[in-house]
Design a protein around this motif. Structure first.
Motif, PDB file in Angstrom:
ATOM      1  N   TRP A 154       0.803  -1.228   0.000  1.00 50.19           N
ATOM      2  CA  TRP A 154       0.000   0.000   0.000  1.00 50.19           C
ATOM      3  C   TRP A 154       0.837   1.280   0.000  1.00 50.19           C
ATOM      4  CZ3 TRP A 154      -5.160   0.792  -0.599  1.00 50.19           C
ATOM      5  CH2 TRP A 154      -5.648   2.051  -0.313  1.00 50.19           C
ATOM      6  N   ASP A 155       1.804   1.383   0.905  1.00 50.65           N
ATOM      7  CA  ASP A 155       2.579   2.619   1.034  1.00 50.65           C
ATOM      8  C   ASP A 155       3.504   2.866  -0.150  1.00 50.65           C
ATOM      9  OD1 ASP A 155       1.375   3.237   3.476  1.00 50.65           O
ATOM     10  OD2 ASP A 155       2.863   2.086   4.600  1.00 50.65           O
ATOM     11  N   ASN A 156       3.717   1.854  -0.973  1.00 51.28           N
ATOM     12  CA  ASN A 156       4.577   1.996  -2.154  1.00 51.28           C
ATOM     13  C   ASN A 156       3.796   2.130  -3.450  1.00 51.28           C
ATOM     14  OD1 ASN A 156       6.935   1.752  -0.616  1.00 51.28           O
ATOM     15  ND2 ASN A 156       6.753  -0.456  -0.616  1.00 51.28           N
ATOM     16  N   LEU A 157       2.478   2.167  -3.376  1.00 50.58           N
ATOM     17  CA  LEU A 157       1.650   2.276  -4.575  1.00 50.58           C
ATOM     18  C   LEU A 157       1.329   3.732  -4.867  1.00 50.58           C
ATOM     19  CD1 LEU A 157      -0.824  -0.681  -3.986  1.00 50.58           C
ATOM     20  CD2 LEU A 157       1.228  -0.647  -5.418  1.00 50.58           C
TER      21      LEU A 157
ATOM     22  N   GLY B  52      -4.290   7.648 -13.798  1.00 47.74           N
ATOM     23  CA  GLY B  52      -5.176   6.508 -13.894  1.00 47.74           C
ATOM     24  C   GLY B  52      -4.480   5.158 -13.973  1.00 47.74           C
ATOM     25  N   SER B  53      -3.148   5.134 -13.934  1.00 41.55           N
ATOM     26  CA  SER B  53      -2.394   3.881 -13.965  1.00 41.55           C
ATOM     27  C   SER B  53      -1.750   3.644 -12.605  1.00 41.55           C
ATOM     28  CB  SER B  53      -1.301   3.925 -15.033  1.00 41.55           C
ATOM     29  OG  SER B  53      -1.887   4.025 -16.312  1.00 41.55           O
TER      30      SER B  53
ATOM     31  N   VAL C 153       0.748  -4.043 -14.307  1.00 42.42           N
ATOM     32  CA  VAL C 153      -0.114  -4.418 -15.427  1.00 42.42           C
ATOM     33  C   VAL C 153      -1.087  -5.497 -14.951  1.00 42.42           C
ATOM     34  CG1 VAL C 153      -0.150  -5.385 -17.767  1.00 42.42           C
ATOM     35  CG2 VAL C 153       1.730  -3.900 -17.059  1.00 42.42           C
ATOM     36  N   PRO C 154      -2.385  -5.320 -15.206  1.00 41.26           N
ATOM     37  CA  PRO C 154      -3.357  -6.350 -14.822  1.00 41.26           C
ATOM     38  C   PRO C 154      -2.999  -7.692 -15.450  1.00 41.26           C
ATOM     39  CG  PRO C 154      -4.490  -4.365 -15.524  1.00 41.26           C
ATOM     40  CD  PRO C 154      -3.032  -4.180 -15.847  1.00 41.26           C
ATOM     41  N   ARG C 155      -3.220  -8.764 -14.727  1.00 40.40           N
ATOM     42  CA  ARG C 155      -2.845 -10.114 -15.164  1.00 40.40           C
ATOM     43  C   ARG C 155      -3.377 -10.432 -16.560  1.00 40.40           C
ATOM     44  NH1 ARG C 155      -0.949 -14.110 -12.056  1.00 40.40           N
ATOM     45  NH2 ARG C 155      -1.657 -13.035 -10.189  1.00 40.40           N
TER      46      ARG C 155
END
Length: 80
Positions: free
Chosen positions: A26-29, A34-35, A54-56
């Motif tokens: 969380w703290d690194n996101l 929008g990406s 990137v989404p799977r």
């Protein structure tokens, strides 16, 4: 889950394994235009980078686009 609000630990236990993984990060996101990106530093702690998450369902396509195009940067196993 509310957007932009980190869940409490007892709420996270009810989430999927993937969701729990992102809660740990969380703290690194970072959300940029929008990406979703993960910020991290190299082992030498000198340089910080943003890594696109990137989404799977899109990963194979992204890897193909990055490696198979004319400008990809390498010519395959035989020519390398």
């Amino acid at each position: 889950m509310l957007e932009g609000v980190k869940q409490k630990v007892h709420e996270a236990n009810e989430c999927s394994r993937g969701t729990r993984h992102y809660l740990v990060l969380w703290d690194n996101l970072k959300l940029v235009n929008g990406s979703l990106y993960r910020s991290f530093k190299k082992a030498d702690q000198q340089d910080a980078y943003l890594q696109l998450i990137v989404p799977r369902v899109l990963r194979k396509e992204e890897i193909r686009d990055a490696h198979d195009s004319v400008t990809a940067g390498h010519m395959g196993v035989k020519r390398t």
